[in-house]
Scaffold this active site. Structure first.
Site, mmCIF file in Angstrom:
data_model
loop_
_atom_site.group_PDB
_atom_site.id
_atom_site.type_symbol
_atom_site.label_atom_id
_atom_site.label_comp_id
_atom_site.label_asym_id
_atom_site.label_seq_id
_atom_site.Cartn_x
_atom_site.Cartn_y
_atom_site.Cartn_z
ATOM 1 N N TYR A 92 0.790 -1.229 0.000
ATOM 2 C CA TYR A 92 0.000 0.000 0.000
ATOM 3 C C TYR A 92 0.826 1.285 0.000
ATOM 4 C CZ TYR A 92 -4.059 -2.900 1.031
ATOM 5 O OH TYR A 92 -5.059 -3.830 0.959
ATOM 6 N N ASN A 164 -7.175 4.260 -4.100
ATOM 7 C CA ASN A 164 -7.819 3.232 -3.292
ATOM 8 C C ASN A 164 -9.009 3.849 -2.561
ATOM 9 O OD1 ASN A 164 -8.096 0.677 -1.866
ATOM 10 N ND2 ASN A 164 -7.314 1.766 -0.064
ATOM 11 N N GLU A 165 -10.212 3.389 -2.858
ATOM 12 C CA GLU A 165 -11.416 3.815 -2.144
ATOM 13 C C GLU A 165 -11.534 5.330 -2.040
ATOM 14 O OE1 GLU A 165 -12.255 1.701 1.455
ATOM 15 O OE2 GLU A 165 -11.912 -0.261 0.557
ATOM 16 N N ASP A 207 -16.460 -1.584 -1.731
ATOM 17 C CA ASP A 207 -17.696 -2.297 -2.070
ATOM 18 C C ASP A 207 -18.872 -1.565 -1.449
ATOM 19 O OD1 ASP A 207 -19.677 -4.010 -2.788
ATOM 20 O OD2 ASP A 207 -18.870 -5.765 -1.765
ATOM 21 N N GLU A 273 -8.993 -6.674 -2.006
ATOM 22 C CA GLU A 273 -8.999 -7.083 -0.598
ATOM 23 C C GLU A 273 -10.189 -8.005 -0.436
ATOM 24 O OE1 GLU A 273 -9.482 -3.572 1.898
ATOM 25 O OE2 GLU A 273 -7.563 -2.723 1.269
ATOM 26 N N TYR A 306 -6.959 -9.947 2.648
ATOM 27 C CA TYR A 306 -6.540 -8.923 3.600
ATOM 28 C C TYR A 306 -6.380 -9.595 4.960
ATOM 29 C CZ TYR A 306 -6.256 -4.256 5.622
ATOM 30 O OH TYR A 306 -5.818 -3.114 6.240
#
Ligand code: NAG
Ligand code: NAG
Ligand code: NAG
Ligand code: NAG
Ligand code: NAG
Length: 482
Positions: A92, A164-165, A207, A273, A306
């Site tokens: 990450y 990421n997100e 998600d 993940e 994850y």
């Protein structure tokens, strides 16, 4: 023969170069909705684990440390991940000014690819979802281009996550999407100008079901209708935690909905993940592995569990003890048991009807209208960015593979029952292979009762002398020829 011309030297240099890549995995590319091995053309299914020892706090650039800076730690973890059966890790937070050669080379030697996030939690090192316009600037781009410079030289760099997100609810999905596409464009243009091979760039999505399908539709479409539009994602990661507990099924976890939602995908999709940790306090059983890699989900490209180490968030497969030793959790055993049952032949067979795809042309009609951005006007590069992309960043730190000399793990490791894992070492894979589940059980049987005499050495372990052996032989041959 005494006239020692430059020719044999050039030849030697050339041979040394060949040898340096003897034990390199084959780079991966995107083809249609699949990842494929650039040499064999076979499909690459991601069997992976997210790797961030120390959690987010393990990212300490001020101390010269991130998850890929300590070769001894990477040797230990690569040995346990190789035995587990994975072929990919996601990392990450990396500092583009640090040296990652030892770690990247160790993971390469054991056949494990790396997907690298270009961002970090530090200020100015990611897009600020509350203020995308001002955080999208040349200083930020310099950092993420630095990550490209640092990792482009490793053949096992599978791809980069541009974000990421970033969108984690409807509110954040109004303004941010065009900026994600802008960042992808800039990364891909930088790679095209400064890397000898194409490295895929994609996005890792939360998600959040109200925006998930829109996120995918927005990222995969093409402004021009052509696959070469650089603002488009090359792949799509989904952080998926809907399969919880031993009783969940393909239907109750909503995996069937995902398969329907992504049926027409024109890019590879995988779980960036997964591994819900509910119910709390019990080891995860990982029944979702059979579903994810089973017949119903071959349209997806696998996933990353994850996560490797136990951190505050309680998702570890292993516990890293204070003294640097590692103890496997039952989660590791359970995951390994499922990996061992995978049909690897099914996974690597590519679907030829999917090799050419035409992405949908971007249009507001692709988006549901629930609040997600329908704006396909992508921001122009900020001031100074064109120069960075054309001429490269200042003082890049370029990683390269180095010889992996040490294969034996110096720290002790223990199975989930506390029994020491004897002879822990990496196996350097020959013939440019990537790693795969090997039907082994890493946790020793028995109990942790002290038994000082029971010290059977581990099974035959291939040492890393292969490439050097070839080198010495070739060197000898060249000397004889001279
Ligand atoms: C997939 O594409 C087909 C044909 O273009 C279309 O009929 C179908 O609705 C699409 N499915 C989804 C889930 O979008
Ligand atoms: C390291 O720490 C772990 C956990 O505290 C302990 O079980 C183990 O015996 C220690 N190992 C060594 C070699 O000190
Ligand atoms: C790498 O990690 C090991 C184990 O934690 C530690 O003993 C060693 O000092 C570290 N090496 C460096 C160079 O930081
Ligand atoms: C679309 O996004 C661009 C920035 O990429 C912005 O300049 C423009 O105002 C936005 N258009 C609308 C209608 O919001
Ligand atoms: C895997 O190991 C089990 C025993 O641990 C054995 O029964 C099985 O045949 C092995 N499978 C393969 C494919 O080697």
């Amino acid at each position: 023969m005494l006239a020692f011309s430059a020719r044999p030297l050039a030849l030697l240099a050339f041979l040394a170069l060949l040898i340096a890549v003897v034990n390199a995995v084959h780079p991966v590319k995107v083809q249609g909705q699949d990842f494929v091995d650039t040499v064999t053309g076979k499909r690459v299914m991601i069997i992976g684990v997210d790797y961030q020892p120390g959690g987010q706090a393990g990212y300490k650039p001020q101390n010269g440390e991130d998850a890929l800076t300590n070769g001894t730690v990477c040797l230990r973890d690569a040995a346990l991940l190789q035995r587990l059966g994975v072929n990919t890790i996601r990392v990450y937070n990396v500092d583009p000014t640090l040296n990652h050669d030892d770690c990247a080379s160790i993971f390469n030697a054991v056949g494990i690819y790396m997907i690298i996030d270009v961002n970090s939690p530090l200020g100015g090192e990611s897009l600020n979802r509350a203020e995308p316009a001002s955080s999208y600037n040349a200083g930020y781009l310099s950092r993420i281009f630095g990550v490209v410079e640092n990792f482009k030289g490793y053949p096992n760099t599978l791809g980069f996550f541009a974000g990421n997100e970033v969108m984690n609810d409807v509110g954040s999905s109004k303004e941010n999407p065009p900026y994600i596409r802008a960042i992808q464009r800039d990364l891909k243009n930088y790679i095209a100008a400064h890397s000898t091979r194409t490295i895929p760039v994609g996005y890792s999505a939360a998600d959040v079901r109200p925006i998930l399908e829109d996120t995918w539709a927005y990222m995969q479409c093409s402004l021009t209708g052509s696959i070469s539009d650089p603002t488009r994602s090359d792949f799509f990661g989904l952080n998926s935690y809907s399969w919880c507990g031993a009783d969940a099924t393909y239907q109750t976890a909503g995996y069937n909905d995902l398969v329907t939602m992504f049926a027409n995908t024109t890019l590879p999709i995988f779980f960036s993940e997964y591994g819900c940790n509910k119910p709390e306090g019990v080891a995860r059983v990982f029944n979702e592995v059979a579903a994810l890699y089973g017949k119903d989900m071959t349209g997806l490209s696998g996933g990353l569990v994850y996560e490797y180490s136990q951190e505050e968030s309680d998702y570890g497969l292993v516990v890293i003890n204070g003294n640097g030793t590692v103890t496997l959790k039952k989660d590791y055993d359970n995951l390994q048991g499922h990996y061992n049952l995978l049909d690897l032949a099914l996974l690597s067979s590519t679907n030829p009807s999917q090799t050419t795809v035409t992405p949908p042309k971007c249009a507001a009609s692709l988006i549901s209208g629930s609040g997600f951005s329908q704006n396909f006007t992508i921001p122009s590069p900020p001031d100074g960015a064109d120069d960075l992309i054309k001429n490269g960043i200042k003082d890049p730190v370029n990683g390269k593979l180095v010889q992996v000399k040490e294969t034996n793990v110096p720290m002790k490791a223990y199975g989930s029952n506390g029994v020491e894992i004897k002879g822990l070492a990496i196996k350097i894979l020959p013939d440019d292979q990537s790693n795969a589940p090997s039907n082994e059980t890493t946790s020793p049987s028995g109990t942790a009762a002290p038994s000082p005499t029971a010290s059977k050495k581990g099974a035959a372990v291939r040492t890393g002398t292969g490439a050097w052996g070839v080198f010495v032989a070739v060197l000898a041959a060249v000397v004889v020829l001279l």
